[in-house]
Scaffold this motif. Sequence first.
Motif, PDB file in Angstrom:
ATOM      1  N   LEU A  23       0.702  -1.247  -0.149  1.00 32.73           N
ATOM      2  CA  LEU A  23       0.158   0.159  -0.141  1.00 32.73           C
ATOM      3  C   LEU A  23       0.852   1.199   0.076  1.00 32.73           C
ATOM      4  O   LEU A  23       0.549   1.991  -0.701  1.00 32.73           O
ATOM      5  CB  LEU A  23      -1.046  -0.057   1.299  1.00 32.73           C
ATOM      6  CG  LEU A  23      -1.943   1.217   1.496  1.00 32.73           C
ATOM      7  CD1 LEU A  23      -2.917   1.653   0.130  1.00 32.73           C
ATOM      8  CD2 LEU A  23      -2.722   1.326   2.677  1.00 32.73           C
ATOM      9  N   GLU A  35      -0.525   8.218   0.262  1.00 32.93           N
ATOM     10  CA  GLU A  35      -1.483   9.291   0.513  1.00 32.93           C
ATOM     11  C   GLU A  35      -2.411   8.239   1.662  1.00 32.93           C
ATOM     12  O   GLU A  35      -2.530   8.690   2.881  1.00 32.93           O
ATOM     13  CB  GLU A  35      -2.123  10.250  -0.199  1.00 32.93           C
ATOM     14  CG  GLU A  35      -1.418  10.920  -1.159  1.00 32.93           C
ATOM     15  CD  GLU A  35      -1.134  10.331  -2.467  1.00 32.93           C
ATOM     16  OE1 GLU A  35      -0.970   9.085  -2.491  1.00 32.93           O
ATOM     17  OE2 GLU A  35      -0.540  11.175  -3.232  1.00 32.93           O
ATOM     18  N   VAL A  36      -2.938   7.236   1.112  1.00 34.79           N
ATOM     19  CA  VAL A  36      -3.756   6.653   2.075  1.00 34.79           C
ATOM     20  C   VAL A  36      -2.925   5.804   3.178  1.00 34.79           C
ATOM     21  O   VAL A  36      -3.565   5.701   4.249  1.00 34.79           O
ATOM     22  CB  VAL A  36      -4.383   5.287   0.982  1.00 34.79           C
ATOM     23  CG1 VAL A  36      -5.158   4.544   1.818  1.00 34.79           C
ATOM     24  CG2 VAL A  36      -5.137   6.101  -0.368  1.00 34.79           C
ATOM     25  N   ALA A  51       2.263   1.821  -3.556  1.00 31.23           N
ATOM     26  CA  ALA A  51       0.892   2.092  -4.409  1.00 31.23           C
ATOM     27  C   ALA A  51       0.481   3.282  -4.421  1.00 31.23           C
ATOM     28  O   ALA A  51       0.153   4.194  -5.179  1.00 31.23           O
ATOM     29  CB  ALA A  51      -0.009   1.049  -4.397  1.00 31.23           C
ATOM     30  N   TYR A  52      -0.268   3.690  -3.033  1.00 26.19           N
ATOM     31  CA  TYR A  52      -0.950   4.718  -2.752  1.00 26.19           C
ATOM     32  C   TYR A  52      -0.492   5.422  -1.306  1.00 26.19           C
ATOM     33  O   TYR A  52      -1.166   5.317  -0.468  1.00 26.19           O
ATOM     34  CB  TYR A  52      -2.388   4.238  -2.501  1.00 26.19           C
ATOM     35  CG  TYR A  52      -2.958   3.750  -3.683  1.00 26.19           C
ATOM     36  CD1 TYR A  52      -3.278   4.284  -4.930  1.00 26.19           C
ATOM     37  CD2 TYR A  52      -3.257   2.331  -3.825  1.00 26.19           C
ATOM     38  CE1 TYR A  52      -3.595   3.640  -5.962  1.00 26.19           C
ATOM     39  CE2 TYR A  52      -3.789   1.523  -4.852  1.00 26.19           C
ATOM     40  CZ  TYR A  52      -3.918   2.245  -5.904  1.00 26.19           C
ATOM     41  OH  TYR A  52      -4.300   1.542  -7.043  1.00 26.19           O
TER      42      TYR A  52
END
Lengths: 418, 225
Positions: B168, B174-175, B171-172
Amino acid sequence: MDIYSMKREEFLKWLKDENRRRGLSRAVSSYVSSKEKILARMPHINVIRKEARKIKENSMERIFELLKEAMDNIIDSHGNAYFAKNAEEAREIVLKLIGSNKMVIKSKSLVSEEIELNEFLEKYDNKVFETDLGEFIIQLRGEKPTHIINPSVHVPREEVAKTFSKIIGREVKSDIEELVKVAREYLRDKFFTADVGITGANVVAANTGTIFIIENEGNARFVSNAPPIHICITGMEKIVPTLEDAFKIVQVLPPYATAIPMSAYVSMITSPSRTADIEKTLVYGVHGPRELHVIFLDNGRTRMLSDSILKEALYCIRCGSCMYECPVYRIIGGAFGHNYFGGIGIIWSAFTAGEDKVAAAIDACTKCGRCKELCPLEIDVPKMVEYLKKKLVSMGYIAERHKEIRRNIIERGNPFGE
Amino acid sequence: MPILYWKGCMARFRTKKIANSIEELFSRMELDYIKLSNEGCCGSILYRTGQDAMEVSKQTMEKIRSVDVREVVTGCPGCFRTMSKDYESFEVKIYNISQFLLKFKDLLRENLREINVKVTYHDPCHLGRHMGIYEEPRQLIKLIPGIELVEFKHNRERALCCGYGGGLRSAYPEVSMEIAKSLLNEVPNDVEILITACPFCNYALNNSRIKVLDLSELLLMAWRD
């Protein structure tokens, strides 16, 4: 823009949307504290949920036999039973039954969302009203559900008030009781003037062909009872062998789904409304519907069953607990999935909507395993997500950044490339 | 026979202070340990992101077999999980550092001084839920006289996730960072130090509000001079 950049945009939209975040976080904290209190009061649920797991395992082993039994029994009781291989077949069956220019009321059905039924029926000039409060809210807002139990989980009361004010043409206070009253008054006459009621089912007992509908608002009772025609659309995985088995599932759902010991209403429907009170002559359609139609949907479920790892997703009783408890869902809500949400939703969406629809969202799962610990049926979601991810990568779905990490590992022996 | 201390990539490149404090702890405890000159990758990230990890994990197994050790000790739960669960037929015994240190309970007890501080412990997913190690880190913390361990409302099997893992963060991001923030919001009141037992969690949770220490750093802090 590639699917990963698009998904990132969608995630960022959720991250930055204060209304959604507020709605979601209020719902999560209220749900979690109530559920923990209820479960502490119901230690016996730990026995029942383990039995429920066994029931689902055994049912899926012989689901085609159970499907036949359920359909035969529904037909024996003067109902109609159908098997739909995919979404299109299911929509066609419904269309044949409804036609056009009808008024349709619905209670919450995720399967009807899966087959995108509302849009389809509206194309044929039918008027469709969602009656579950959450579904009603998102229907009015032109949105899609973001949680399987609480479809409007992301809409805080202030936003609901704005939406309701628009449809009734006067200012509505953001008082929750007031908002419920508006929905009740708006929908009341629809129940009695509708031509058709559409529901889902939470569980189906094969030995009697009985469908169970669990709810708290009382809308599903109206929907399944007031109009002359009742159509129930449900996934074939909802079938269990007996009424006793079904009652086990019925006991597990309420504490996990809505943090209550038992739901306000459990409707058991086995046949159209009937009487033989005059001269013992059987007549159908007394106060309830004269027609009952039950559609069992496959739409990828058989394919799921044939996969030795992913078939575990079929044991899901759709309580939605794992979503509320997921650290990722708590941040990005409905963006974490497609037509179903969270880790388990990724698996479901892959089979019912297509692998391409989840290829980017799957990377949001940290495989932390919290959902498995908190699932009443102990479904190993992280294992399935990891397995599906591997499959997706072999199909070519992989983020650039992950490819780069692999290159770094191969060339430099570490993911940072240093 | 010495043990092999396996650092893991995060402690080698991003949270070097963890590798340093583990080594310092080992030398103060006078433990016989060796390191690999060129450690390489355990493959965890590849396994978790659905990529082929066979070649990498084979290489790593060979590397470990080539040195004369029977036990590997790692401070990284990601490596620990991968070598214990994902590697097929790997005969070397893998320990998480908390399990290993607990074998020297008496030695530690003799050398840890009293510190009066309120701490909380964050269960790393790969150590707790993936490997079932919940109590060892807590037992180690409690070896320090005067320390008060306050639990997160949701701990052990129900612990929250720091948001770094599973691909995660890459990949993302900010999340991932928002998840770390939401975990920090759950730190119990009046706690002065947040203890982690994972270099990834340590990195993800590093913040300006509360001191974050690895378990090894805490033990070193309490070590008598």
